[in-house]
Motif scaffolding. Sequence first.
Motif, PDB file in Angstrom:
ATOM      1  N   TYR A 146     -62.219 110.828  74.312  1.00 12.36           N
ATOM      2  CA  TYR A 146     -63.407 109.970  74.270  1.00 12.36           C
ATOM      3  C   TYR A 146     -64.086 110.075  72.900  1.00 12.36           C
ATOM      4  CZ  TYR A 146     -63.849 108.206  79.071  1.00 12.36           C
ATOM      5  OH  TYR A 146     -63.665 107.520  80.247  1.00 12.36           O
ATOM      6  N   GLU A 147     -64.199 111.286  72.390  1.00 14.60           N
ATOM      7  CA  GLU A 147     -64.833 111.463  71.088  1.00 14.60           C
ATOM      8  C   GLU A 147     -64.037 110.761  69.990  1.00 14.60           C
ATOM      9  OE1 GLU A 147     -66.782 115.076  68.434  1.00 14.60           O
ATOM     10  OE2 GLU A 147     -65.294 115.540  69.974  1.00 14.60           O
ATOM     11  N   ALA A 148     -62.708 110.868  70.056  1.00 18.10           N
ATOM     12  CA  ALA A 148     -61.866 110.187  69.065  1.00 18.10           C
ATOM     13  C   ALA A 148     -62.023 108.675  69.164  1.00 18.10           C
ATOM     14  CB  ALA A 148     -60.409 110.590  69.260  1.00 18.10           C
ATOM     15  N   LEU A 149     -62.104 108.152  70.387  1.00 16.56           N
ATOM     16  CA  LEU A 149     -62.266 106.709  70.558  1.00 16.56           C
ATOM     17  C   LEU A 149     -63.622 106.244  70.038  1.00 16.56           C
ATOM     18  CD1 LEU A 149     -61.367 103.969  71.622  1.00 16.56           C
ATOM     19  CD2 LEU A 149     -62.164 104.651  73.903  1.00 16.56           C
ATOM     20  N   LEU A 150     -64.688 106.955  70.375  1.00 22.13           N
ATOM     21  CA  LEU A 150     -66.018 106.574  69.887  1.00 22.13           C
ATOM     22  C   LEU A 150     -66.076 106.606  68.362  1.00 22.13           C
ATOM     23  CD1 LEU A 150     -68.429 108.390  72.389  1.00 22.13           C
ATOM     24  CD2 LEU A 150     -67.695 105.999  72.409  1.00 22.13           C
ATOM     25  N   THR A 151     -65.418 107.575  67.766  1.00 22.29           N
ATOM     26  CA  THR A 151     -65.402 107.664  66.310  1.00 22.29           C
ATOM     27  C   THR A 151     -64.708 106.455  65.702  1.00 22.29           C
ATOM     28  OG1 THR A 151     -65.413 110.082  66.416  1.00 22.29           O
ATOM     29  CG2 THR A 151     -64.659 109.075  64.365  1.00 22.29           C
ATOM     30  N   ARG A 152     -63.619 106.018  66.298  1.00 26.39           N
ATOM     31  CA  ARG A 152     -62.901 104.852  65.780  1.00 26.39           C
ATOM     32  C   ARG A 152     -63.697 103.574  66.011  1.00 26.39           C
ATOM     33  NH1 ARG A 152     -56.557 105.225  67.257  1.00 26.39           N
ATOM     34  NH2 ARG A 152     -56.567 103.451  65.814  1.00 26.39           N
ATOM     35  N   LEU A 153     -64.403 103.468  67.129  1.00 28.23           N
ATOM     36  CA  LEU A 153     -65.230 102.289  67.370  1.00 28.23           C
ATOM     37  C   LEU A 153     -66.404 102.239  66.398  1.00 28.23           C
ATOM     38  CD1 LEU A 153     -65.256 102.303  71.282  1.00 28.23           C
ATOM     39  CD2 LEU A 153     -64.011 100.721  69.796  1.00 28.23           C
ATOM     40  N   ALA A 154     -67.027 103.385  66.136  1.00 24.28           N
ATOM     41  CA  ALA A 154     -68.133 103.424  65.185  1.00 24.28           C
ATOM     42  C   ALA A 154     -67.675 103.010  63.794  1.00 24.28           C
ATOM     43  CB  ALA A 154     -68.732 104.831  65.150  1.00 24.28           C
TER      44      ALA A 154
ATOM     45  N   ARG B 182     -65.547 100.857  63.095  1.00 27.65           N
ATOM     46  CA  ARG B 182     -65.382  99.403  63.087  1.00 27.65           C
ATOM     47  C   ARG B 182     -66.721  98.671  63.123  1.00 27.65           C
ATOM     48  NH1 ARG B 182     -60.204 100.467  64.413  1.00 27.65           N
ATOM     49  NH2 ARG B 182     -58.708  98.736  64.379  1.00 27.65           N
ATOM     50  N   GLY B 183     -67.802  99.385  63.277  1.00 27.60           N
ATOM     51  CA  GLY B 183     -69.106  98.748  63.337  1.00 27.60           C
ATOM     52  C   GLY B 183     -69.477  98.227  64.704  1.00 27.60           C
ATOM     53  N   VAL B 184     -68.899  98.804  65.776  1.00 29.93           N
ATOM     54  CA  VAL B 184     -69.262  98.384  67.131  1.00 29.93           C
ATOM     55  C   VAL B 184     -70.743  98.670  67.365  1.00 29.93           C
ATOM     56  CG1 VAL B 184     -68.927  98.932  69.578  1.00 29.93           C
ATOM     57  CG2 VAL B 184     -66.946  98.620  68.076  1.00 29.93           C
ATOM     58  N   THR B 185     -71.451  97.670  67.891  1.00 30.71           N
ATOM     59  CA  THR B 185     -72.900  97.779  68.029  1.00 30.71           C
ATOM     60  C   THR B 185     -73.292  98.817  69.073  1.00 30.71           C
ATOM     61  OG1 THR B 185     -73.014  95.423  67.504  1.00 30.71           O
ATOM     62  CG2 THR B 185     -75.016  96.451  68.347  1.00 30.71           C
ATOM     63  N   TRP B 186     -72.685  98.722  70.267  1.00 32.61           N
ATOM     64  CA  TRP B 186     -72.973  99.643  71.362  1.00 32.61           C
ATOM     65  C   TRP B 186     -71.691  99.939  72.114  1.00 32.61           C
ATOM     66  CZ3 TRP B 186     -77.675 101.808  72.948  1.00 32.61           C
ATOM     67  CH2 TRP B 186     -78.803 101.359  72.266  1.00 32.61           C
ATOM     68  N   VAL B 187     -71.644 101.114  72.729  1.00 40.58           N
ATOM     69  CA  VAL B 187     -70.617 101.432  73.721  1.00 40.58           C
ATOM     70  C   VAL B 187     -71.332 101.759  75.030  1.00 40.58           C
ATOM     71  CG1 VAL B 187     -68.809 103.038  74.429  1.00 40.58           C
ATOM     72  CG2 VAL B 187     -68.918 102.252  72.057  1.00 40.58           C
ATOM     73  N   GLN B 188     -70.960 101.039  76.085  1.00 40.89           N
ATOM     74  CA  GLN B 188     -71.517 101.298  77.410  1.00 40.89           C
ATOM     75  C   GLN B 188     -70.536 102.173  78.178  1.00 40.89           C
ATOM     76  OE1 GLN B 188     -73.018  97.956  79.774  1.00 40.89           O
ATOM     77  NE2 GLN B 188     -72.019  98.837  81.579  1.00 40.89           N
ATOM     78  N   LEU B 189     -71.009 103.326  78.628  1.00 40.52           N
ATOM     79  CA  LEU B 189     -70.216 104.223  79.450  1.00 40.52           C
ATOM     80  C   LEU B 189     -70.795 104.211  80.862  1.00 40.52           C
ATOM     81  CD1 LEU B 189     -69.651 107.214  76.992  1.00 40.52           C
ATOM     82  CD2 LEU B 189     -68.076 105.361  77.564  1.00 40.52           C
ATOM     83  N   ASP B 190     -70.017 103.728  81.810  1.00 42.98           N
ATOM     84  CA  ASP B 190     -70.479 103.612  83.184  1.00 42.98           C
ATOM     85  C   ASP B 190     -70.272 104.937  83.907  1.00 42.98           C
ATOM     86  OD1 ASP B 190     -70.957 101.020  82.537  1.00 42.98           O
ATOM     87  OD2 ASP B 190     -69.374 100.154  83.761  1.00 42.98           O
ATOM     88  N   GLU B 191     -71.349 105.480  84.459  1.00 49.66           N
ATOM     89  CA  GLU B 191     -71.281 106.724  85.212  1.00 49.66           C
ATOM     90  C   GLU B 191     -71.822 106.493  86.634  1.00 49.66           C
ATOM     91  OE1 GLU B 191     -69.791 109.371  84.495  1.00 49.66           O
ATOM     92  OE2 GLU B 191     -69.748 109.658  82.314  1.00 49.66           O
ATOM     93  N   PRO B 192     -71.045 105.793  87.468  1.00 56.90           N
ATOM     94  CA  PRO B 192     -71.512 105.547  88.847  1.00 56.90           C
ATOM     95  C   PRO B 192     -71.668 106.820  89.652  1.00 56.90           C
ATOM     96  CG  PRO B 192     -69.221 104.872  88.561  1.00 56.90           C
ATOM     97  CD  PRO B 192     -69.747 105.160  87.199  1.00 56.90           C
TER      98      PRO B 192
ATOM     99  N   ASP C 223     -71.799 109.328  65.862  1.00 57.58           N
ATOM    100  CA  ASP C 223     -72.729 108.318  65.341  1.00 57.58           C
ATOM    101  C   ASP C 223     -72.374 106.945  65.913  1.00 57.58           C
ATOM    102  OD1 ASP C 223     -74.745 107.116  63.937  1.00 57.58           O
ATOM    103  OD2 ASP C 223     -73.623 107.009  62.049  1.00 57.58           O
ATOM    104  N   GLN C 224     -72.518 106.824  67.233  1.00 56.46           N
ATOM    105  CA  GLN C 224     -72.213 105.583  67.942  1.00 56.46           C
ATOM    106  C   GLN C 224     -73.229 105.433  69.070  1.00 56.46           C
ATOM    107  OE1 GLN C 224     -69.670 102.848  67.903  1.00 56.46           O
ATOM    108  NE2 GLN C 224     -71.429 102.283  69.139  1.00 56.46           N
TER     109      GLN C 224
END
Length: 282
Positions: free
Chosen positions: A133-141, A143-153, A178-179
């Motif tokens: 998850y940390e590696a994915l968030l780093t790669r999305l950040a 790319r300039g992704v504005t937000w990441v929504q993580l659903d925790e039902p 930093d995301q």
Amino acid sequence: MIRIHDSHAWHQRPSSPVDATAAPTAVLDLLTVGEPPMVDGLQAHWQLLGCDAPTETATCPWTGQPYRRPMLDDASRFALQAEPLLARVDAVIARPASPKVTLLGPVSLLSLCAEARPGGDRLRLLPRLLDVYEALLTRLAARGVTWVQLDEPLLSQPLSPAWQQALREAYGRLGRVDQPLLMAAGALPDEDNLALACELPVAGLQVDADAPALPQLARRLPRERELSLELSRASAPLALAREIRALRGGRIWLAQPPGAAAAAQLGALRRALWREDVRPCR
């Protein structure tokens, strides 16, 4: 001060998947890229996170639908396979549009797995899952992704101390990336869950409008964090949006379920709120 974004609702019975890259941008402030809700989406998450484990048939506790549940043990490993998702993110950025990536959160995802052996503890695998998850968030950040929504039902039901601590551990670590993170929590059933949701270091929190403690949450959530409402089951959505917006200093996010009717309803609601903000010059 008013933002509308489309949102997958993992805690509800799913609707038909929506192709985010084909969604209209006229009303949405954030365009979502993610996996389809539930059954097919779970398989996509296993693939995204490289979970190669034997599975068994189980029933999802949030939708009542059958799904294939991975059986994990101490030898289980995860390996990020992000290229298909990143290609869809790039397609949204190229439109151009402000992207929001929606994924099932790591703790709820782990709760949907099972131990392969009696006496096992899948929570011991949380640090390995957080690595991807940390590696994915780093790669999305990057790319300039504005937000990441993580659903925790998982937050929509009472939690044991062990699972509460798992959420603290997960977001204490992911919050250092930093995301900006928007955590979708469903309905908070009790004071413990409400306090935990306010404590976790995320940039925004999304809850169901029918959550009993919603006004209390709006007062207690730190003012610098965003609060997003899913209004599909609200009996008086405009009145509720007015109340929460006033409690949050004029800022509010509204989550749009799939479908043209939901889009029209939220578009009309935002116009009504905007008209209330406009004061004629004298």
